[in-house]
Design a protein around this motif. Structure first.
Motif, PDB file in Angstrom:
ATOM      1  N   LEU A  24       0.825  -1.215   0.000  1.00  0.00           N
ATOM      2  CA  LEU A  24       0.000   0.000   0.000  1.00  0.00           C
ATOM      3  C   LEU A  24       0.859   1.265   0.000  1.00  0.00           C
ATOM      4  N   SER A  25       1.977   1.218   0.694  1.00  0.00           N
ATOM      5  CA  SER A  25       2.868   2.384   0.713  1.00  0.00           C
ATOM      6  C   SER A  25       3.478   2.636  -0.665  1.00  0.00           C
ATOM      7  N   ILE A  26       3.860   1.564  -1.352  1.00  0.00           N
ATOM      8  CA  ILE A  26       4.393   1.712  -2.709  1.00  0.00           C
ATOM      9  C   ILE A  26       3.320   2.237  -3.642  1.00  0.00           C
ATOM     10  N   ALA A  27       2.120   1.659  -3.562  1.00  0.00           N
ATOM     11  CA  ALA A  27       1.016   2.096  -4.428  1.00  0.00           C
ATOM     12  C   ALA A  27       0.716   3.581  -4.202  1.00  0.00           C
ATOM     13  N   GLU A  28       0.738   4.010  -2.957  1.00  0.00           N
ATOM     14  CA  GLU A  28       0.479   5.420  -2.646  1.00  0.00           C
ATOM     15  C   GLU A  28       1.584   6.315  -3.213  1.00  0.00           C
ATOM     16  N   CYS A  75      10.218   5.384  -4.721  1.00  0.00           N
ATOM     17  CA  CYS A  75      10.301   5.149  -3.280  1.00  0.00           C
ATOM     18  C   CYS A  75      11.573   5.752  -2.694  1.00  0.00           C
ATOM     19  N   GLY A  76      12.623   5.822  -3.495  1.00  0.00           N
ATOM     20  CA  GLY A  76      13.854   6.463  -3.044  1.00  0.00           C
ATOM     21  C   GLY A  76      13.663   7.934  -2.754  1.00  0.00           C
ATOM     22  N   GLU A  77      12.727   8.549  -3.449  1.00  0.00           N
ATOM     23  CA  GLU A  77      12.443   9.964  -3.241  1.00  0.00           C
ATOM     24  C   GLU A  77      11.481  10.191  -2.075  1.00  0.00           C
ATOM     25  N   GLY A  78      10.535   9.272  -1.882  1.00  0.00           N
ATOM     26  CA  GLY A  78       9.451   9.534  -0.942  1.00  0.00           C
ATOM     27  C   GLY A  78       9.530   8.836   0.400  1.00  0.00           C
ATOM     28  N   GLY A  83      12.665   2.695   5.163  1.00  0.00           N
ATOM     29  CA  GLY A  83      11.565   2.236   4.319  1.00  0.00           C
ATOM     30  C   GLY A  83      12.045   1.886   2.924  1.00  0.00           C
ATOM     31  N   TYR A  84      12.871   2.754   2.352  1.00  0.00           N
ATOM     32  CA  TYR A  84      13.395   2.500   1.013  1.00  0.00           C
ATOM     33  C   TYR A  84      14.237   1.234   0.980  1.00  0.00           C
ATOM     34  N   TYR A  88      13.652  -1.881  -1.477  1.00  0.00           N
ATOM     35  CA  TYR A  88      14.737  -2.298  -2.366  1.00  0.00           C
ATOM     36  C   TYR A  88      15.042  -3.785  -2.190  1.00  0.00           C
ATOM     37  N   GLU A  89      15.227  -4.208  -0.946  1.00  0.00           N
ATOM     38  CA  GLU A  89      15.535  -5.612  -0.683  1.00  0.00           C
ATOM     39  C   GLU A  89      14.400  -6.532  -1.104  1.00  0.00           C
ATOM     40  N   LEU A  90      13.181  -6.118  -0.870  1.00  0.00           N
ATOM     41  CA  LEU A  90      12.023  -6.924  -1.245  1.00  0.00           C
ATOM     42  C   LEU A  90      11.971  -7.138  -2.754  1.00  0.00           C
ATOM     43  N   ILE A  91      12.208  -6.090  -3.507  1.00  0.00           N
ATOM     44  CA  ILE A  91      12.199  -6.207  -4.969  1.00  0.00           C
ATOM     45  C   ILE A  91      13.368  -7.051  -5.453  1.00  0.00           C
TER      46      ILE A  91
END
Length: 97
Positions: A24-28, A75-78, A83-84, A88-91
């Protein structure tokens, strides 16, 4: 690559945090891409489509290398460093622990 983004963020000690999961955080973040700085229309539309893909598939998605790069860039920006780093690790691990 298939990625399961349905993970909880963890604090610096490794404890799960309450609140939205990573999907949800990525989608947002994708949905609001371009709010704080100018972004070209093509990238905005790609971010929007990817945010909808995450929501419609309950955070379990098949992504291209280009989409993975876009997620990490946005995500690196926000997000904070913590969190980033988790995104990153998840991807990079494809959603596997």
């Amino acid at each position: 690559m298939k990625v399961n983004l349905n993970k909880k963020f963890k604090d610096f000690r490794g404890n799960e945090l309450s609140g939205d999961n990573i999907a949800l955080s990525i989608a947002e973040a994708l949905f609001f891409y371009g709010k704080d700085k100018p972004v070209n229309r093509d990238d905005k539309f790609k971010a929007y489509c990817l945010s909808q893909k995450i929501i419609q598939n309950d955070g379990i998605i098949e992504i291209t290398t280009e989409e993975a790069t876009l997620i990490k860039e946005i995500c690196g920006e926000g997000l904070t460093a913590g969190g980033y780093g988790q995104v990153y690790e998840l991807i990079e691990k494809g959603g596997k622990e």
